[in-house]
Design a protein around this motif. Sequence first.
Motif, short mmCIF file in Angstrom:
data_model
loop_
_atom_site.label_atom_id
_atom_site.label_comp_id
_atom_site.label_asym_id
_atom_site.label_seq_id
_atom_site.Cartn_x
_atom_site.Cartn_y
_atom_site.Cartn_z
N PHE A 156 35.72 -13.13 24.75
CA PHE A 156 34.53 -12.29 24.87
C PHE A 156 33.68 -12.68 26.07
CE2 PHE A 156 33.62 -15.70 21.81
CZ PHE A 156 32.46 -16.27 22.32
N THR A 157 32.90 -11.69 26.51
CA THR A 157 32.01 -11.84 27.66
C THR A 157 30.64 -12.30 27.18
OG1 THR A 157 31.35 -9.52 27.49
CG2 THR A 157 33.25 -10.02 28.92
N SER A 158 29.72 -12.48 28.13
CA SER A 158 28.37 -12.94 27.77
C SER A 158 27.64 -11.91 26.92
CB SER A 158 27.56 -13.26 29.02
OG SER A 158 27.35 -12.10 29.80
N ASP A 159 28.00 -10.62 27.07
CA ASP A 159 27.39 -9.59 26.23
C ASP A 159 28.26 -9.25 25.02
OD1 ASP A 159 29.13 -8.56 28.13
OD2 ASP A 159 27.93 -6.81 28.62
N LYS A 160 29.16 -10.19 24.68
CA LYS A 160 29.95 -10.15 23.44
C LYS A 160 30.91 -8.97 23.38
CE LYS A 160 25.92 -12.15 21.11
NZ LYS A 160 24.93 -11.62 22.07
N GLU A 161 31.41 -8.55 24.53
CA GLU A 161 32.45 -7.52 24.57
C GLU A 161 33.81 -8.20 24.63
OE1 GLU A 161 31.96 -4.38 24.11
OE2 GLU A 161 29.77 -4.53 24.11
N LEU A 162 34.79 -7.64 23.93
CA LEU A 162 36.11 -8.24 23.85
C LEU A 162 36.99 -7.79 25.01
CD1 LEU A 162 36.86 -7.94 20.02
CD2 LEU A 162 35.58 -9.70 21.26
N VAL A 163 37.63 -8.77 25.65
CA VAL A 163 38.49 -8.50 26.80
C VAL A 163 39.80 -9.27 26.64
CG1 VAL A 163 36.57 -8.04 28.39
CG2 VAL A 163 37.45 -10.39 28.15
N CYS A 164 40.80 -8.87 27.41
CA CYS A 164 42.12 -9.51 27.36
C CYS A 164 42.23 -10.60 28.43
CB CYS A 164 43.23 -8.47 27.59
SG CYS A 164 43.30 -7.16 26.37
N ARG A 165 42.22 -11.84 27.99
CA ARG A 165 42.43 -13.02 28.84
C ARG A 165 43.12 -14.07 27.99
NH1 ARG A 165 43.18 -12.66 33.67
NH2 ARG A 165 43.81 -10.64 32.85
#
Length: 412
Positions: free
Chosen positions: A100-109
């Motif tokens: 997740f990013t700083s704004d709590k969005e889920l991403v693929c890493r």
Amino acid sequence: MLHRFLTSAALVAMAAPAFAQSEASSDMSVSYGPRPAFLASKLPEGELRDTLMACTATPQQTKFSIGHRGAPLMLPEHTVESNVAAAQMGAGILECDVTFTSDKELVCRHAQNDLHTTTNILVTDLAEKCTQGFTPASGDTDASAECRTSDLTLAEFRTLEPKMDAANASATTAEEYQNGTANWRTDLYANDATLMTHAESIALFDSLGADFTPELKAPSVEMPFDGFSQEDYAQKMIDEYKDAGIDPSRVWAQSFNLSDVLYWIENEPEFGAQAVYLDDRYEAEDEDEGLIDPMDASTFKPTMAELKEMGVNYIAPPLWMMVTLNENGEMVPSVYAEEAKAADLDMIAWTLERSGPLASGGGWYFQSVADAVDSDSDYLEILDVLAQDVGVVGVFSDWPATVTYYANCMGL
């Protein structure tokens, strides 16, 4: 840069016109390419070589073949392009490692803290936001950096350009640090690749007729993160499949954290039924240990039978944990594999074709059978043992065509 801001629908439309949106694998246009036949031709004389060299099976998608981060042997991992390539090789299940990013969005890493090796962040203005900026190599000290998805907003993450996962440890500049790709991989397909959010991966994989195996990655930040708890994180990942209308039977949610798996079993039982425990007890004797503290799931070292009693149906250890050598130097199932089978646990292996050339024993992924490994054809040898003797239900691969070819030829 416009393509980095595409919506999920646009990503699907862009992915591959040859792939009509369909759940039927028979509708997929699958090609093996030259590598599987090349590996088969290097096998020693015998039944396996004869079978694979004589194979006339029509290439088709199979759930036995799982794209590990797509097809990262040659394409940047967790990108649209890498996953389209994996689907074209017949991978019936595709993976988004979720963070997740700083704004709590889920991403693929693959990890929350891998942006410095998998993207161009260190040569952009966003480098100043990294947890640890670039430090040049000096004397006996390697160059280093640490850049996390949680250092960035989703909007900032989208501006990055993905690359092959690598770093030059002897670099004295950030530009040099970018260039560390192993000589058995390639940067040929790294230009203009496309990052994905988790939601975008769902839309893409669905459009390719593939199923899903998202892995909830361990956070690099302390949890809760700005009020975002581990349970919130585990639930958000599942919610994105529910929001997309994906049948739970098509999802194999993974985690190294047994607490995550138990959370899904209790709170999302339809998804929990296929949740995969990524077993990282890298010692065979651990299988006989019981629970250290049954009130604290973080300390569990359960036996196979105890895992089954908890509701776990799938485990996924590294492939070397499931094989060993017998007195004749032949690859055979390990005690670990036999215990898992006895407990009626389905096994999934990782990761084939991640080791590069096998002339020197295969490294970490082949450590239990290193004495029997000296040729790239041993990728097919261990695959055959995993499929026929261990009885795995799927195999992660950095180049899914090899597993697809084997599965199609053997009627799996």
